[in-house]
Design an enzyme around this catalytic site. Structure first.
Site, short mmCIF file in Angstrom:
data_model
loop_
_atom_site.label_atom_id
_atom_site.label_comp_id
_atom_site.label_asym_id
_atom_site.label_seq_id
_atom_site.Cartn_x
_atom_site.Cartn_y
_atom_site.Cartn_z
N CYS A 1 74.29 -30.31 -10.29
CA CYS A 1 74.51 -31.62 -9.71
C CYS A 1 75.31 -31.55 -8.41
CB CYS A 1 75.22 -32.54 -10.70
SG CYS A 1 76.67 -31.80 -11.45
N GLU B 1 84.26 -33.19 -19.33
CA GLU B 1 84.40 -33.28 -17.85
C GLU B 1 85.12 -34.57 -17.52
OE1 GLU B 1 80.11 -33.02 -16.96
OE2 GLU B 1 80.42 -30.91 -16.50
#
Lengths: 649, 649
Positions: free
Chosen positions: B414, B318
């Site tokens: 998240c 990521e």
């Protein structure tokens, strides 16, 4: 379905400006170099351990197995290449080396015929318990191919007998009969090898076993799922842990083979399987199977093939993805997969005299295959990209598999010996005979001795192909003879003329071949002039990666831009498609190489400073000269960017 | 370095055509819906188990921990959003729910102050043994942020005390003093939270602890390597097996923080850390640290940021990759990362009154953030692509992470609560005061009550931004007052005018702000006209993905093409950049949405049949109308293709 017979390389010599270099390279460098690598004697290359595994299995040395579970196949592919080479170029010293390797293989074979060093060395009880992942039948296939090639070249049958003993054991274990394992290979290969063994020995049980493997594959209940659940308790060979059920598409086992109509999964497995299917269709006159093959061949070549002949769009599973998905920079296009597509096309041709097959073989033989190796024969690409930005290959994990430089060897070394065996058997791919017709599929110089209706014809071919479209054939005959001489008209060619004895000749065009039907006399010549202008090629608009882009081609050759000729950031270049292109030479490329120059524009980087985005109207371009070189020569002048598909202007 | 103070949302109301919708959505839908999800009461969403983990840890229920090791943070982020929301919009029922959750958290806290349900439930002895992977300090950070927000909103200090007890425990365990662990978080977050705790409590030890975490990070000998080798014996939390040493760049621990000059590794971790660095630079007047922040901020925004405000070019880790590597279709651009870049920019602004920071906040707030959520507030993107081909997202494993449809929830959830807490605190981002200057950074309608040199100023802002560039401010004062009114001139704006009481006004331009210095009287109005034409934007030529392509923008809004408006295969479209563009409305998009139409060409697919490649001269195009919609609204009318960067013609 037995329409044509290919003329064996035994009756073909190669004396060719283009391939002469590569076939010599195979004999003089690749075969000796690869032998050194297989014996772990090349310090810069990744250790192979392949020969040592046989020594340990034969009890001659102590130690553990090392390498991939399919390491044996590297030795087999090397031996097959040696066989092909010895057939046309005897070499007593090489033959002695090969004989010694064969002695070693024989010593490693178990008394029941079993032969796979990975399992012999320390997992004998695990034989045949993980067909899906463990490559035993794959390695057996390569052993058989080597044995047949070596037998045909030398007449020596020691390895052939080893192969037969192993094949007989396999035949006693696998099949639909009660008590046999109803399995098939995870990695297809033995299927096509068994057809070769059938033809070498005449024993139909090998053809039957091959047909069994093909026809059983993908049937319900699925063997790989059964094996995963009940035989190997979900344990993976690779991780040694429980893993989810295998992906059946990856192995082309998601449905019965005859119900498959799209090329899916691991590309090498796919084309090896399709090659065997074509073999079986040919040998058993199975029209249905031929039609399945045809659908798969069309799916690949009209939806899933790069312009270089590469196949397999993703590194994930080294696999096909879906129609028109042909990314240039995250491409896989494994060398072995394209070699397999040559095998498949060559087999289709025997049942269907259509120029398309030769077009695909030609595309691969002049672009992807020579491009996958360095000019010194010692460095190779596993992945064959159409766009390379070296910084991205290093820094973007999604492109780590794409290399900007050929490598000396690979831990998974399937590709280099595959190139060697293909090039060493190149003579097999050029000519075929069908009753009264002699076909020329490829324009590779040399000679052919063919039998047409029991009469011998000797023809020599001569050209500067692929750089020049003039091809000359001359015919030697003992007496005048009527037959059809058919030459493939390449799909890239828009205009051509044929002369016989310097007179314009008539011909009939049928499915990509020009047929010349006449009575031929000794010493007559045929000259063909294929017009070979620079062509600017576009992709089907469904190939999104290439939208607005073009590829420069000339004859069968795909061209590319390299950073060394055109400066860094090749994406900033657009090509003036309507301006004149010129051909020329370059003194930093092999003699005879034709390069192409043209005009283009380059987006000016100066003045951008630190902005990432700004109004388009303020973007400036400047005219630049464009220099394109044949794709197959890229990456031979240091590391840099490379680009096949260029923005059109 | 304390140049400006931001005006708190406590003194700001939002009454805005654009953000009013989203802030209401947060209050009316997202906060209640996310509470249901956290309690596993939404059958279509992936189960969260987050509240249940607290119940189990508190001994109120039996069971195992479920979810990611950082599952607690979802509850904390929700509570933080609730705190922000309650500050401006009291809601006794919501407050009661939150109080009950806080009671539960307090019950789950260990007697020594420790609070992380993953470790409390069954791994108490493993506390602090895998800082690199296990997110204890990350979860602590979110707990602290929630506690501060809730305390500031409600004056209730139960959660603040819980947070202080935990922070005190952490302070007793970590630090450079003899006997303490010389570690720091694997996922940065507690650093910025501790600065908030310092400001809420006035206790300098929290600022000191935050500084310690920042300054210790990446020093030699590296703590993560030490921990991997000596504390966790190379065992990974994720695989439960021995794994290689951690990638230190991924955690921004590859070198001391002050020596970092490029944004690398996991993008969310990076920007959370940079935010804390900016906080510390501000609070401690650390010019060196500010300069480091500035370099990193510049690296991101001038080399590594998508035009939508997305950051993080690869799904692998990521993470950031390298300068100018901004692929549109394999992009990551996680929602949380851009939210973190808003945090970072907002903090930089306090030290450096430069319009660039507001430009970046605006870019993210009008494009990426609203684009990451559905209009119903219940579906979200984790990854925010700039080019979507739904078939590729499904069939190309390299694009599986890119979704063509927003999802209801994620196992790693998240992003949705991060959006909620950002939007619920939007009032914090609009205005700042520096001595005698009141700054307006964002054109979000509503009111602000600011203190300038101890005098109260009430200003209301009104506009149809981002669809119209006319902004009106009116000033309420008890008595005439001299101060500077500074408004950000957006970087997209080429021409603007300012009127005071309908008279053209003078101003001074400095670093992206127009400063109007005069004596203001009650009831006076300021009107700003930012010209807002359609702009055709190009990328820096070093962004190879966008070579030859343009993006349509108007004001701060990035536009995109969707399949529903322009047909399938958007790559076949090229845009006539020199023809006229028109603005208009669409009745299948929210009222007030301005769409853009233009002219272009589309490559004709008919006539291609089964060819993959053919001469470019035979390729045909036909004129088409182009319809572009704001990027933030894409994917709200069914699943289809989407494209931001369009080929220029």
């Amino acid at each position: 379905m037995k329409i044509m017979e290919h003329v064996s390389k035994k009756n073909v010599t190669i004396d060719d400006g283009f391939f002469g270099f590569y076939t010599r390279l195979v004999r003089d460098t690749m075969i000796p170099y690869q032998w050194e690598v297989l014996n772990d004697r090349v310090p810069e290359a990744e250790p192979s351990h392949a020969v040592k595994n046989f020594k340990i299995a034969a009890g001659l040395e102590k130690g553990d197995f090392h390498g991939f579970v399919f390491q044996d196949s590297d030795v087999a592919k090397w031996l097959e290449a040696v066989g092909h080479s010895l057939m046309t170029h005897p070499d007593p010293e090489l033959e002695k080396t090969a004989d010694e390797m064969i002695d070693l293989i024989e010593k490693a074979q178990c008394s029941d015929g079993y032969l796979d060093t990975y399992f012999i060395i320390n997992k004998n009880e695990k034989r045949w318990t993980n067909l899906c992942e463990c490559h035993e039948l794959y390695c057996a296939g390569h052993l058989i191919e080597a044995a047949v090639a070596y037998y045909e070249a030398t007449g020596k049958d020691k390895l052939l007998k080893v192969a037969c003993r192993f094949a007989d054991l396999i035949d006693s274990i696998f099949g639909s009969e009660e008590g046999k394992i109803k399995g098939y290979p995870g990695h297809q290969e033995i299927e096509l090898a068994l057809v070769k063994l059938y033809k070498a020995t005449g024993d139909p049980k090998y053809l039957k076993l091959s047909s069994y493997f093909i026809n059983e594959r993908g049937k319900e209940p699925n063997y790989f799922l059964y094996e995963w659940e009940n035989v190997r308790n979900r344990i993976s060979h690779w991780t040694k842990r429980e893993e989810p059920a295998p992906n059946l598409e990856y192995n082309q086992a998601h449905r019965p083979v005859r119900q498959q109509d799209k090329a899916v999964g691991h590309a090498v497995r796919a084309v090896y399987m399709y090659s065997a299917m074509a073999d079986i269709a040919y040998e058993t006159s199975d029209r249905e199977l031929f039609e399945v093959c045809r659908k798969l061949w069309e799916n690949i070549t009209t939806r899933r093939m790069y312009i270089t002949g590469g196949i397999g769009s993703t590194r994930h599973g080294e696999a096909f993805t879906f129609d028109y998905d042909l990314p240039n920079d995250t491409v896989y296009a494994e060398t072995c997969a394209s070699i397999g597509l040559v095998f498949f096309s060559h087999r289709m041709l025997k049942m269907d005299p259509s120029g398309e097959y030769g077009d695909v073989m030609e595309k691969i033989l002049y672009n992807l295959v020579p491009g996958s190796m360095s000019r010194n024969g010692k460095e190779f690409f596993y992945v064959n990209p159409l766009e390379v930005w070296p910084e991205a290959c290093k820094k973007d994990p999604g492109k780590h598999h794409v290399k900007a430089k050929r490598q000396k060897w690979f831990s998974c070394a399937c590709c280099p010996p595959n190139i060697a065996r293909l090039l060493a058997s190149l003579g097999d791919y050029i000519y075929s005979v069908n009753n009264d017709t002699l076909f020329t599929h490829l324009y590779i110089g040399g000679t052919v001795e063919a039998n047409i209706r029991n009469q011998k014809v000797l023809i020599s071919q001569n050209s500067k192909y692929p750089y020049d479209g003039e091809i000359e054939f001359s015919i030697s005959l003992n007496q005048p003879m009527n037959f059809k001489f058919a030459v493939r008209v390449p799909s890239w060619c828009r205009k051509f003329e044929i002369y016989i004895n310097n007179q314009k000749a008539g011909y009939e065009i049928k499915k990509g071949y020009a047929y010349i039907n006449r009575t031929w006399h000794n010493g007559e010549s045929i000259r063909i002039f294929f017009e070979m202008p620079v062509e600017i090629i576009a992709s089907n608009p469904k190939v999104r990666e290439n939208a607005g882009k073009v590829c420069i081609m000339r004859g069968p050759l795909v061209y590319c831009l390299e950073e060394i000729d055109n400066g860094p950031n090749l994406s900033a270049i657009s090509l003036c498609v309507d301006k004149e292109f010129k051909t020329g030479n370059a003194n930093d490329l092999p003699e005879g190489t034709v390069i192409i120059t043209g005009e283009g524009f380059r987006t000016v980087e100066e003045g951008w400073n630190d902005e990432l985005y700004k109004p388009y109207r303020s973007v400036e371009t400047r005219p630049v000269k464009i220099k394109a070189i044949p794709y197959y020569l890229w990456g031979n002048r240091g590391e840099g960017e490379m680009l096949v598909w260029i923005r059109a202007r």
